[in-house]
Design a protein around this motif. Sequence first.
Motif, short mmCIF file in Angstrom:
data_model
loop_
_atom_site.label_atom_id
_atom_site.label_comp_id
_atom_site.label_asym_id
_atom_site.label_seq_id
_atom_site.Cartn_x
_atom_site.Cartn_y
_atom_site.Cartn_z
N TYR A 81 2.77 -12.97 22.11
CA TYR A 81 1.49 -12.85 22.04
C TYR A 81 0.63 -12.46 21.17
O TYR A 81 -0.46 -12.11 21.34
N ASN A 82 0.95 -12.70 20.02
CA ASN A 82 0.44 -12.26 18.76
C ASN A 82 0.94 -12.99 17.53
O ASN A 82 1.71 -14.03 17.49
N MET A 83 0.43 -12.68 16.33
CA MET A 83 0.68 -13.52 14.96
C MET A 83 2.07 -12.88 14.64
O MET A 83 2.75 -11.97 15.08
N SER A 128 -9.63 -14.68 18.70
CA SER A 128 -11.00 -13.88 18.94
C SER A 128 -11.07 -12.63 18.56
O SER A 128 -12.24 -12.19 18.08
N LYS A 129 -10.18 -12.06 18.41
CA LYS A 129 -9.87 -10.49 18.01
C LYS A 129 -9.58 -10.28 16.66
O LYS A 129 -10.36 -10.04 15.75
N GLU A 133 -12.94 -11.05 14.42
CA GLU A 133 -13.33 -9.70 14.08
C GLU A 133 -13.28 -9.32 12.52
O GLU A 133 -14.01 -8.76 11.96
N SER A 134 -12.18 -9.66 12.17
CA SER A 134 -11.87 -9.47 10.70
C SER A 134 -12.67 -10.05 9.79
O SER A 134 -13.09 -9.35 8.93
N MET A 143 -14.39 -20.15 10.25
CA MET A 143 -14.47 -21.60 10.42
C MET A 143 -14.10 -22.29 11.78
O MET A 143 -14.16 -23.63 11.95
N GLY A 144 -13.15 -21.48 12.45
CA GLY A 144 -12.71 -22.06 13.59
C GLY A 144 -11.11 -21.99 13.64
O GLY A 144 -10.53 -21.82 12.72
#
Length: 186
Positions: A81-83, A128-129, A133-134, A143-144
Amino acid sequence: MTTLFINGSSRTNGNTVAFGERLLAGIPHTTLHLIDQHLNFDLDQRGTGQPQRDTRDDYEALMAQFAAADDIVIGTPVYWYNMSGQLKTFMDRWFDSFTTGFDFAGKRVYLLVVGVDDPANKATDIISKAFAESCDWLKMTYMGAATAIADGPTDLQQQATLPAEALKVRQTLVTMTQSVSRETKS
């Protein structure tokens, strides 16, 4: 105008790379694989009087390429659930650059996320976080993002077309690179 693709996967020829290379087809770019870079964990020097940097690894050379790019496409698989860990370490080190005056402002950042099971939902916090945020904090332009479903190591190479949101990200990137190229020629 330069475009940099940073592959955060532990594979140099897996789905994350295939996603990035297909998205960037026909757009001049450089690809960097974080797995090929030696990156130490963040060495927190706050309060020691020492500079916030670690010259024992490849981070500064990697950031020199980051600095030269206008558009930065970052790809990661979804891990728990993360990078990926490599990408998280790289992003943690952005603090080193920030504290030494690196100019992140104006960089355009795009995110590609690959996952087996519902990556659009499972990557919500990455998108989204972590990234949005970074980018906001560092004055970069987010940019998406685009997500793709892939399981086997060559699934994305075999897909007939990229997902619709990836085509939208690609079009934005093409538009940005063309408008910068026209401005440079004027």
